[in-house]
Design a protein around this motif. Structure first.
Motif, PDB file in Angstrom:
ATOM      1  N   ASP A   1       0.836  -1.206   0.000  1.00  0.00           N
ATOM      2  CA  ASP A   1       0.000   0.000   0.000  1.00  0.00           C
ATOM      3  C   ASP A   1       0.869   1.253   0.000  1.00  0.00           C
ATOM      4  N   ARG A   2       1.956   1.241   0.749  1.00  0.00           N
ATOM      5  CA  ARG A   2       2.868   2.393   0.794  1.00  0.00           C
ATOM      6  C   ARG A   2       3.506   2.608  -0.577  1.00  0.00           C
ATOM      7  N   ALA A   3       3.966   1.515  -1.198  1.00  0.00           N
ATOM      8  CA  ALA A   3       4.592   1.629  -2.520  1.00  0.00           C
ATOM      9  C   ALA A   3       3.587   2.141  -3.554  1.00  0.00           C
ATOM     10  N   LEU A   4       2.350   1.649  -3.510  1.00  0.00           N
ATOM     11  CA  LEU A   4       1.331   2.123  -4.451  1.00  0.00           C
ATOM     12  C   LEU A   4       1.020   3.604  -4.231  1.00  0.00           C
ATOM     13  N   ALA A   5       0.978   4.031  -2.989  1.00  0.00           N
ATOM     14  CA  ALA A   5       0.734   5.446  -2.703  1.00  0.00           C
ATOM     15  C   ALA A   5       1.869   6.305  -3.254  1.00  0.00           C
ATOM     16  N   ARG A   6       3.094   5.825  -3.128  1.00  0.00           N
ATOM     17  CA  ARG A   6       4.245   6.566  -3.651  1.00  0.00           C
ATOM     18  C   ARG A   6       4.212   6.610  -5.179  1.00  0.00           C
ATOM     19  N   ILE A   7       3.746   5.549  -5.805  1.00  0.00           N
ATOM     20  CA  ILE A   7       3.605   5.553  -7.263  1.00  0.00           C
ATOM     21  C   ILE A   7       2.570   6.594  -7.669  1.00  0.00           C
ATOM     22  N   GLU A   8       1.466   6.649  -6.948  1.00  0.00           N
ATOM     23  CA  GLU A   8       0.427   7.644  -7.238  1.00  0.00           C
ATOM     24  C   GLU A   8       0.971   9.064  -7.095  1.00  0.00           C
ATOM     25  N   GLU A   9       1.884   9.254  -6.136  1.00  0.00           N
ATOM     26  CA  GLU A   9       2.498  10.569  -5.921  1.00  0.00           C
ATOM     27  C   GLU A   9       3.635  10.836  -6.908  1.00  0.00           C
ATOM     28  N   GLN A  10       3.883   9.864  -7.778  1.00  0.00           N
ATOM     29  CA  GLN A  10       4.927   9.934  -8.806  1.00  0.00           C
ATOM     30  C   GLN A  10       6.336  10.019  -8.226  1.00  0.00           C
ATOM     31  N   VAL A  11       6.524   9.386  -7.083  1.00  0.00           N
ATOM     32  CA  VAL A  11       7.861   9.284  -6.484  1.00  0.00           C
ATOM     33  C   VAL A  11       8.207   7.830  -6.170  1.00  0.00           C
ATOM     34  N   GLY A  12       7.494   6.908  -6.786  1.00  0.00           N
ATOM     35  CA  GLY A  12       7.622   5.488  -6.476  1.00  0.00           C
ATOM     36  C   GLY A  12       8.955   4.858  -6.808  1.00  0.00           C
ATOM     37  N   ASP A  13       9.721   5.465  -7.704  1.00  0.00           N
ATOM     38  CA  ASP A  13      11.018   4.870  -8.036  1.00  0.00           C
ATOM     39  C   ASP A  13      12.175   5.651  -7.419  1.00  0.00           C
ATOM     40  N   HIS A  14      11.859   6.482  -6.430  1.00  0.00           N
ATOM     41  CA  HIS A  14      12.888   7.232  -5.702  1.00  0.00           C
ATOM     42  C   HIS A  14      12.894   6.785  -4.240  1.00  0.00           C
ATOM     43  N   CYS A  15      14.077   6.700  -3.684  1.00  0.00           N
ATOM     44  CA  CYS A  15      14.248   6.292  -2.295  1.00  0.00           C
ATOM     45  C   CYS A  15      13.602   7.316  -1.372  1.00  0.00           C
ATOM     46  N   GLU A  16      12.808   6.830  -0.428  1.00  0.00           N
ATOM     47  CA  GLU A  16      12.164   7.761   0.493  1.00  0.00           C
ATOM     48  C   GLU A  16      13.121   8.288   1.554  1.00  0.00           C
ATOM     49  N   GLU A  17      14.308   7.710   1.646  1.00  0.00           N
ATOM     50  CA  GLU A  17      15.304   8.180   2.609  1.00  0.00           C
ATOM     51  C   GLU A  17      16.207   9.251   1.999  1.00  0.00           C
ATOM     52  N   CYS A  18      16.847   8.905   0.885  1.00  0.00           N
ATOM     53  CA  CYS A  18      17.850   9.812   0.310  1.00  0.00           C
ATOM     54  C   CYS A  18      17.372  10.529  -0.958  1.00  0.00           C
ATOM     55  N   GLY A  19      16.288  10.050  -1.556  1.00  0.00           N
ATOM     56  CA  GLY A  19      15.753  10.685  -2.756  1.00  0.00           C
ATOM     57  C   GLY A  19      16.361  10.205  -4.061  1.00  0.00           C
ATOM     58  N   ASP A  20      17.423   9.399  -3.986  1.00  0.00           N
ATOM     59  CA  ASP A  20      18.031   8.855  -5.202  1.00  0.00           C
ATOM     60  C   ASP A  20      17.097   7.838  -5.841  1.00  0.00           C
ATOM     61  N   ARG A  21      17.344   7.591  -7.114  1.00  0.00           N
ATOM     62  CA  ARG A  21      16.567   6.583  -7.840  1.00  0.00           C
ATOM     63  C   ARG A  21      16.875   5.193  -7.295  1.00  0.00           C
ATOM     64  N   ILE A  22      15.824   4.396  -7.159  1.00  0.00           N
ATOM     65  CA  ILE A  22      15.993   2.998  -6.752  1.00  0.00           C
ATOM     66  C   ILE A  22      16.349   2.204  -7.997  1.00  0.00           C
ATOM     67  N   ALA A  23      17.363   1.372  -7.896  1.00  0.00           N
ATOM     68  CA  ALA A  23      17.828   0.582  -9.034  1.00  0.00           C
ATOM     69  C   ALA A  23      16.684  -0.283  -9.583  1.00  0.00           C
ATOM     70  N   PRO A  24      16.532  -0.308 -10.911  1.00  0.00           N
ATOM     71  CA  PRO A  24      15.466  -1.113 -11.523  1.00  0.00           C
ATOM     72  C   PRO A  24      15.516  -2.584 -11.106  1.00  0.00           C
ATOM     73  N   ASN A  25      16.722  -3.142 -10.955  1.00  0.00           N
ATOM     74  CA  ASN A  25      16.828  -4.551 -10.534  1.00  0.00           C
ATOM     75  C   ASN A  25      16.277  -4.754  -9.122  1.00  0.00           C
ATOM     76  N   ARG A  26      16.486  -3.764  -8.261  1.00  0.00           N
ATOM     77  CA  ARG A  26      15.937  -3.856  -6.902  1.00  0.00           C
ATOM     78  C   ARG A  26      14.408  -3.790  -6.948  1.00  0.00           C
ATOM     79  N   LEU A  27      13.871  -2.894  -7.763  1.00  0.00           N
ATOM     80  CA  LEU A  27      12.423  -2.786  -7.887  1.00  0.00           C
ATOM     81  C   LEU A  27      11.821  -4.053  -8.492  1.00  0.00           C
ATOM     82  N   LYS A  28      12.577  -4.685  -9.368  1.00  0.00           N
ATOM     83  CA  LYS A  28      12.101  -5.934  -9.966  1.00  0.00           C
ATOM     84  C   LYS A  28      12.072  -7.045  -8.915  1.00  0.00           C
ATOM     85  N   ALA A  29      13.109  -7.092  -8.081  1.00  0.00           N
ATOM     86  CA  ALA A  29      13.198  -8.127  -7.051  1.00  0.00           C
ATOM     87  C   ALA A  29      12.238  -7.871  -5.887  1.00  0.00           C
ATOM     88  N   LEU A  30      12.107  -6.599  -5.496  1.00  0.00           N
ATOM     89  CA  LEU A  30      11.241  -6.198  -4.388  1.00  0.00           C
ATOM     90  C   LEU A  30      10.330  -5.062  -4.852  1.00  0.00           C
TER      91      LEU A  30
END
Length: 106
Positions: A65-94
């Motif tokens: 639910d948290r990840a879906l909310a972040r996608i709706e906010e258009q920040v779903g592929d950015h780290c909520e801690e540091c703001g950097d992009r989350i690696a696509p392989n990490r998003l694929k795995a988790l």
């Protein structure tokens, strides 16, 4: 991003169904405890396992639910801690992750 969103929505549906099955089990929808004391002990141990599985599934649902909310906010592929992009392989795995590898390992 749409593929990830659809994947997360499917995961959420499956987890909700699983949590409902766990709740049904705990409420003895399929029948009361057995009359045999040994069988009751086994059923009690199974109940503990089902409780833990339900807790894990509920936690995973919260993460989804948290990840879906972040996608709706258009920040779903950015780290909520540091703001950097989350690696696509990490998003694929988790797909429900909200942190990059560096922040998750802290």
């Amino acid at each position: 991003m749409q593929d990830r969103k659809a994947l997360l929505e499917n995961m959420r549906t499956e987890l909700r169904e699983r949590v409902q099955r766990y709740k049904d089990h705990q409420q003895r929808i399929n029948g009361a405890l057995d009359k045999d004391l040994e069988e009751q002990a086994t059923q009690a141990l199974n109940d503990e396992v089902v409780d833990r599985l339900e807790d894990e599934a509920t936690l995973e649902l919260l993460q989804i639910d948290r990840a879906l909310a972040r996608i709706e906010e258009q920040v779903g592929d950015h780290c909520e801690e540091c703001g950097d992009r989350i690696a696509p392989n990490r998003l694929k795995a988790l797909p429900y992750t909200t942190c990059c590898t560096d922040c998750a390992s802290i």
